[in-house]
Design a protein around this motif. Sequence first.
Motif, PDB file in Angstrom:
ATOM      1  N   TYR A   1       0.824  -1.205   0.000  1.00 51.50           N
ATOM      2  CA  TYR A   1       0.000   0.000   0.000  1.00 51.50           C
ATOM      3  C   TYR A   1       0.855   1.251   0.000  1.00 51.50           C
ATOM      4  CZ  TYR A   1      -3.959  -2.896   1.446  1.00 51.50           C
ATOM      5  OH  TYR A   1      -4.941  -3.849   1.506  1.00 51.50           O
ATOM      6  N   GLU A   2       0.401   2.271  -0.698  1.00 47.12           N
ATOM      7  CA  GLU A   2       0.933   3.612  -0.473  1.00 47.12           C
ATOM      8  C   GLU A   2       0.412   4.052   0.886  1.00 47.12           C
ATOM      9  OE1 GLU A   2       3.064   5.211  -2.328  1.00 47.12           O
ATOM     10  OE2 GLU A   2       3.074   3.555  -3.760  1.00 47.12           O
ATOM     11  N   THR A   3       1.201   4.878   1.580  1.00 48.46           N
ATOM     12  CA  THR A   3       0.812   5.279   2.932  1.00 48.46           C
ATOM     13  C   THR A   3      -0.594   5.884   2.966  1.00 48.46           C
ATOM     14  OG1 THR A   3       3.124   5.746   3.341  1.00 48.46           O
ATOM     15  CG2 THR A   3       1.567   6.569   4.961  1.00 48.46           C
ATOM     16  N   ALA A   4      -0.868   6.796   2.039  1.00 48.53           N
ATOM     17  CA  ALA A   4      -2.168   7.473   2.039  1.00 48.53           C
ATOM     18  C   ALA A   4      -3.309   6.461   1.864  1.00 48.53           C
ATOM     19  CB  ALA A   4      -2.213   8.518   0.938  1.00 48.53           C
ATOM     20  N   ASP A   5      -3.086   5.457   1.012  1.00 49.74           N
ATOM     21  CA  ASP A   5      -4.129   4.441   0.793  1.00 49.74           C
ATOM     22  C   ASP A   5      -4.319   3.581   2.035  1.00 49.74           C
ATOM     23  OD1 ASP A   5      -4.366   5.388  -1.760  1.00 49.74           O
ATOM     24  OD2 ASP A   5      -3.037   3.886  -2.632  1.00 49.74           O
ATOM     25  N   LEU A   6      -3.200   3.237   2.667  1.00 49.21           N
ATOM     26  CA  LEU A   6      -3.273   2.425   3.888  1.00 49.21           C
ATOM     27  C   LEU A   6      -4.090   3.156   4.953  1.00 49.21           C
ATOM     28  CD1 LEU A   6      -2.054  -0.165   5.343  1.00 49.21           C
ATOM     29  CD2 LEU A   6      -0.344   1.400   6.271  1.00 49.21           C
ATOM     30  N   PHE A   7      -3.821   4.449   5.106  1.00 50.47           N
ATOM     31  CA  PHE A   7      -4.496   5.232   6.145  1.00 50.47           C
ATOM     32  C   PHE A   7      -5.994   5.374   5.885  1.00 50.47           C
ATOM     33  CE2 PHE A   7      -0.717   7.919   7.926  1.00 50.47           C
ATOM     34  CZ  PHE A   7      -0.099   6.751   8.320  1.00 50.47           C
TER      35      PHE A   7
END
Length: 199
Positions: free
Chosen positions: A99-105
């Motif tokens: 995951y990209e961080t923003a997507d994970l969050f």
Amino acid sequence: MDYQRASGPGVGQSVGFATLKIDGERVASRRIDIRLDADNWSGDALPHELSHVVLADRFLGKRIPHWANEGMSVLAESTTKQSTRIAALQRSLARGLSYETADLFQLTTFPRPGYHDAFYGQSALAVRSLVERGTPTQFLSFIEVALDAGYGHALHKVYKIQSVDKLEWLRREDFADLAPIWELSQPDLRTKLAVSENQ
Ligand SMILES: [Zn+2]
């Protein structure tokens, strides 16, 4: 009641789960179901599920983000189990599943098939990375601010980080600091992570 019957058909490969009944502003009941035939259930599944219960109390009436909830619960597990999760994350990254961080969050559902290991591993690393920038209490404030005002604002306010994009903790230098704490069985993990980033 046995585990499968208590948990229903959707439980899949999980070895435990927590159930809370909320009555208005308070928790009316808390229950943890664990498979007693699971490996080291008292050192892994039990502290993991207990963390969910404690966090549900702490964030009563709010929706604690999925990654933070699971990340903190993974960090309550034994270091052996955490190493297993890191190895699984490593395999997942090698297959290009992360995951990209923003997507994970922003994730609000359980991960898609194939992303399970990436989700748990990355969530735990993200929590650990932020907790290490301050205190556990600060991390909980960060989550509360994020719920009200978004991650961009919360990162800046609590950690003086300019944006989610600047949180490249997973594949960059921050990871080196995490490695000894996780007691990694794969000392070359960071190199492999760097490789997967360049592919
Ligand atoms: Zn969990």
